[in-house]
Design a protein around this motif. Sequence first.
Motif, PDB file in Angstrom:
ATOM      1  N   SER A 289      -6.472  -9.860   9.552  1.00 44.52           N
ATOM      2  CA  SER A 289      -5.649 -11.065   9.397  1.00 44.52           C
ATOM      3  C   SER A 289      -4.327 -10.685   8.741  1.00 44.52           C
ATOM      4  N   SER A 290      -3.331 -11.544   8.895  1.00 43.62           N
ATOM      5  CA  SER A 290      -2.028 -11.266   8.297  1.00 43.62           C
ATOM      6  C   SER A 290      -2.036 -11.609   6.814  1.00 43.62           C
ATOM      7  N   ASP A 291      -1.030 -11.155   6.109  1.00 39.49           N
ATOM      8  CA  ASP A 291      -0.809 -11.628   4.752  1.00 39.49           C
ATOM      9  C   ASP A 291      -0.411 -13.098   4.819  1.00 39.49           C
ATOM     10  N   ALA A 292      -0.707 -13.829   3.770  1.00 34.40           N
ATOM     11  CA  ALA A 292      -0.419 -15.258   3.749  1.00 34.40           C
ATOM     12  C   ALA A 292       1.065 -15.498   3.505  1.00 34.40           C
ATOM     13  N   PRO A 293       1.656 -16.516   4.159  1.00 38.30           N
ATOM     14  CA  PRO A 293       3.060 -16.842   3.899  1.00 38.30           C
ATOM     15  C   PRO A 293       3.272 -17.353   2.481  1.00 38.30           C
ATOM     16  N   ASP A 294       2.258 -17.982   1.899  1.00 39.68           N
ATOM     17  CA  ASP A 294       2.341 -18.483   0.524  1.00 39.68           C
ATOM     18  C   ASP A 294       1.079 -18.070  -0.210  1.00 39.68           C
ATOM     19  N   PRO A 295       1.112 -16.930  -0.919  1.00 40.00           N
ATOM     20  CA  PRO A 295      -0.089 -16.441  -1.593  1.00 40.00           C
ATOM     21  C   PRO A 295      -0.725 -17.460  -2.528  1.00 40.00           C
ATOM     22  N   ASN A 296       0.085 -18.255  -3.204  1.00 42.22           N
ATOM     23  CA  ASN A 296      -0.436 -19.197  -4.184  1.00 42.22           C
ATOM     24  C   ASN A 296      -1.268 -20.298  -3.546  1.00 42.22           C
ATOM     25  N   LYS A 297      -1.082 -20.523  -2.252  1.00 39.89           N
ATOM     26  CA  LYS A 297      -1.836 -21.555  -1.547  1.00 39.89           C
ATOM     27  C   LYS A 297      -2.955 -20.977  -0.687  1.00 39.89           C
ATOM     28  N   SER A 298      -3.130 -19.676  -0.735  1.00 45.02           N
ATOM     29  CA  SER A 298      -4.043 -19.046   0.228  1.00 45.02           C
ATOM     30  C   SER A 298      -5.040 -18.072  -0.365  1.00 45.02           C
TER      31      SER A 298
END
Length: 285
Positions: A69-78
Amino acid sequence: MQEQKIESEFGTLWTACSEPQASSKPNPAILFLHGSATSSRIFEPLLNSPELKSNYKLVVFDFPGHGRSSDAPDPNKSYYQYAYAEAALEVLRYYNITQVIILGWSLGGHVALEFVSVLANAKQPTDIRIAGIMITGTPPVPKQAIAGFRKDADVSALFNPEASKEDLIKVASVLTKSAPPPGWLVEDVLRTNRLTGRTMGAKFMEGYCSDQIKIVHDFKGWIAVVNGGSEPILDLDYCDSVCKGAPRLWRGECIRLKDEGHAPFFDNPQGFLTVFLDFVDSCKL
């Protein structure tokens, strides 16, 4: 298994699904949830078992920031347990699954328990029903309290964005009994986004989680707690104490598989499968 990539608010989710090869019965699908700093590849011994492939729809996906899977666009929400469970809901909806048995390992066990809350709080109506949950290598924890781990278990590198490659490889060596750890497992650990552990810890202490002990005791389906008897990370006595008395605890107790470690389904797939298939039979609706 047929691989797919799903675009979601958590980034691009790698997922795969296989249809039952022999059974025409409407059995529940089985969703596999992997551990921290790993990927769905850890489940390959189970995914390749004829007993499961023949009779059940099998579904896997890699958490945001993990594996394929890709890295999340918003780490704080993912990058925390509840968000991973929300991603699991997107995967099940993508495959039009309405009945599911969940096997969650380590972090994946926490995500499986959080999935109960995600279904209860779903913004869009859903007819998904959890037929049963088995957690392995997972200590159910109270809200905003990290508990259930051995004092001598050092996996701190997973929560340190500055951890060295050598320290991360040491963690990989604890996850299975294979010595040295498989090359793909080391690759998974090193590939994992360095923000996942720290973000998850912070979000947990901020209250972005459920009381997982309460979920174990309130869950209406069967819930199984199966751990290796030689577990190097969990406090097995803690697991026994917090799960004791849960009305739907399968077999009435936490199960310890003699001589097995943190990933018994990987180290001894046939031995684990005997227990898992028995559990799955108990969960059929």
